[in-house]
Design a protein around this motif. Structure first.
Motif, PDB file in Angstrom:
ATOM      1  N   LYS A 117       7.441  20.578  73.564  1.00 53.07           N
ATOM      2  CA  LYS A 117       6.273  19.643  73.830  1.00 53.07           C
ATOM      3  C   LYS A 117       5.411  19.397  72.372  1.00 53.07           C
ATOM      4  CE  LYS A 117       3.881  19.585  77.889  1.00 53.07           C
ATOM      5  NZ  LYS A 117       4.096  17.962  78.348  1.00 53.07           N
ATOM      6  N   HIS A 118       6.116  20.101  71.379  1.00 50.94           N
ATOM      7  CA  HIS A 118       5.569  20.242  70.043  1.00 50.94           C
ATOM      8  C   HIS A 118       4.165  20.604  70.083  1.00 50.94           C
ATOM      9  CE1 HIS A 118       8.776  17.954  68.174  1.00 50.94           C
ATOM     10  NE2 HIS A 118       8.854  17.188  69.452  1.00 50.94           N
ATOM     11  N   TRP A 119       3.841  21.763  70.691  1.00 50.60           N
ATOM     12  CA  TRP A 119       2.506  22.412  70.700  1.00 50.60           C
ATOM     13  C   TRP A 119       2.265  22.900  69.496  1.00 50.60           C
ATOM     14  CZ3 TRP A 119      -0.337  21.344  74.670  1.00 50.60           C
ATOM     15  CH2 TRP A 119       0.103  21.291  75.908  1.00 50.60           C
ATOM     16  N   ILE A 120       3.585  23.403  68.709  1.00 49.92           N
ATOM     17  CA  ILE A 120       3.413  23.666  67.385  1.00 49.92           C
ATOM     18  C   ILE A 120       4.238  22.746  66.589  1.00 49.92           C
ATOM     19  CG2 ILE A 120       3.960  25.695  65.640  1.00 49.92           C
ATOM     20  CD1 ILE A 120       3.300  27.578  67.920  1.00 49.92           C
ATOM     21  N   THR A 121       3.625  22.006  65.422  1.00 52.90           N
ATOM     22  CA  THR A 121       4.424  21.190  64.640  1.00 52.90           C
ATOM     23  C   THR A 121       5.542  21.886  64.052  1.00 52.90           C
ATOM     24  OG1 THR A 121       2.327  20.021  64.780  1.00 52.90           O
ATOM     25  CG2 THR A 121       4.106  19.308  63.202  1.00 52.90           C
ATOM     26  N   LEU A 122       6.523  20.967  63.947  1.00 58.23           N
ATOM     27  CA  LEU A 122       7.762  21.423  62.960  1.00 58.23           C
ATOM     28  C   LEU A 122       7.371  21.228  61.539  1.00 58.23           C
ATOM     29  CD1 LEU A 122      10.232  19.256  64.945  1.00 58.23           C
ATOM     30  CD2 LEU A 122      10.787  21.600  64.385  1.00 58.23           C
ATOM     31  N   SER A 123       7.674  22.225  60.605  1.00 56.32           N
ATOM     32  CA  SER A 123       7.445  21.909  59.103  1.00 56.32           C
ATOM     33  C   SER A 123       8.673  20.910  58.829  1.00 56.32           C
ATOM     34  CB  SER A 123       7.615  23.281  58.492  1.00 56.32           C
ATOM     35  OG  SER A 123       9.197  23.907  58.603  1.00 56.32           O
ATOM     36  N   ASP A 124       8.413  20.438  57.495  1.00 57.83           N
ATOM     37  CA  ASP A 124       9.559  19.396  57.010  1.00 57.83           C
ATOM     38  C   ASP A 124      10.854  20.461  56.856  1.00 57.83           C
ATOM     39  OD1 ASP A 124       7.674  17.612  56.796  1.00 57.83           O
ATOM     40  OD2 ASP A 124       7.207  17.836  54.835  1.00 57.83           O
ATOM     41  N   SER A 125      10.786  21.528  56.629  1.00 64.37           N
ATOM     42  CA  SER A 125      12.030  22.513  56.499  1.00 64.37           C
ATOM     43  C   SER A 125      12.764  22.139  57.627  1.00 64.37           C
ATOM     44  CB  SER A 125      11.638  23.841  56.057  1.00 64.37           C
ATOM     45  OG  SER A 125      12.897  24.620  55.918  1.00 64.37           O
ATOM     46  N   HIS A 126      11.840  22.791  58.795  1.00 66.59           N
ATOM     47  CA  HIS A 126      12.366  22.632  60.278  1.00 66.59           C
ATOM     48  C   HIS A 126      13.257  21.423  60.496  1.00 66.59           C
ATOM     49  CE1 HIS A 126       9.287  25.900  61.135  1.00 66.59           C
ATOM     50  NE2 HIS A 126      10.427  26.586  60.895  1.00 66.59           N
ATOM     51  N   VAL A 127      12.565  20.163  60.093  1.00 63.19           N
ATOM     52  CA  VAL A 127      13.060  18.959  60.587  1.00 63.19           C
ATOM     53  C   VAL A 127      14.333  18.988  59.833  1.00 63.19           C
ATOM     54  CG1 VAL A 127      12.752  16.550  60.307  1.00 63.19           C
ATOM     55  CG2 VAL A 127      10.948  17.936  60.947  1.00 63.19           C
ATOM     56  N   SER A 128      14.513  19.452  58.457  1.00 62.00           N
ATOM     57  CA  SER A 128      15.916  19.179  57.816  1.00 62.00           C
ATOM     58  C   SER A 128      16.856  20.050  58.296  1.00 62.00           C
ATOM     59  CB  SER A 128      15.631  19.839  56.433  1.00 62.00           C
ATOM     60  OG  SER A 128      14.556  18.766  55.638  1.00 62.00           O
TER      61      SER A 128
END
Length: 169
Positions: A66-77
């Protein structure tokens, strides 16, 4: 007996790593799910570490959040690198702010090349003002293809059911 309101990070250790790896590798499914007993967003680093360590199995990680905590750009990569599929759980029951945030995350992941699916928890809404607004949000969410329609399992004692805002069969 599991308290789903509390996310628990299950870390891979030297004593459980081989057992987990073999169980995933040897299962006939081509994918595995992350986020069964809590939202993986509460420990994105651990979620990604598990996916990276399981990459040699050739299975696709499916992450439900549910994206309570937003992904960092590093996580997305890192999600893209392991070929993950991210199912963002969203609903007409969410507040407008929650909906906006989750839709932004769906679009952000797609723009980064990560397979991103709207996992829409759907309801049969009543006719109150609140229900009509929720229905409009739900209709919008169902337009975000690809979509998984996941019907809400509400009990007859749910306050929204008792008020008529949500109808159950």
């Amino acid at each position: 007996g599991i308290d789903f309101t509390v996310s628990v990070s299950r870390k891979l250790t030297s004593w459980n790593w081989r057992e987990v790896f073999c169980a995933v590798r040897d299962h006939p499914a081509k994918w595995y799910r992350i986020g069964v007993a809590g939202d993986p967003c509460h420990d994105w680093d651990n979620t990604l570490e598990v996916c990276e360590r399981l990459a040699p199995t050739g299975k696709v990680p499916v992450i439900i959040t549910k994206h309570w905590i937003t992904l960092s750009d590093s996580h997305v990569s890192r999600l893209g690198a392991v070929g993950a599929v991210v199912n963002t759980s969203v609903s007409g029951l969410d507040t407008p702010q929650e909906t906006k945030h989750r839709v932004r995350q769906i679009e952000r992941l797609r723009a980064a090349g990560v397979r991103s699916v709207a996992r829409v928890v759907t309801c049969d809404f009543g006719t109150s003002e609140w229900a009509l607004e929720a229905k409009a949000r739900q209709d919008f969410l169902l337009s975000l293809a690809p979509v998984i329609d996941n019907p809400l399992r509400a009990s007859g004692t749910n306050p929204r059911v008792l008020s008529g805002d949500i109808r159950i069969k």
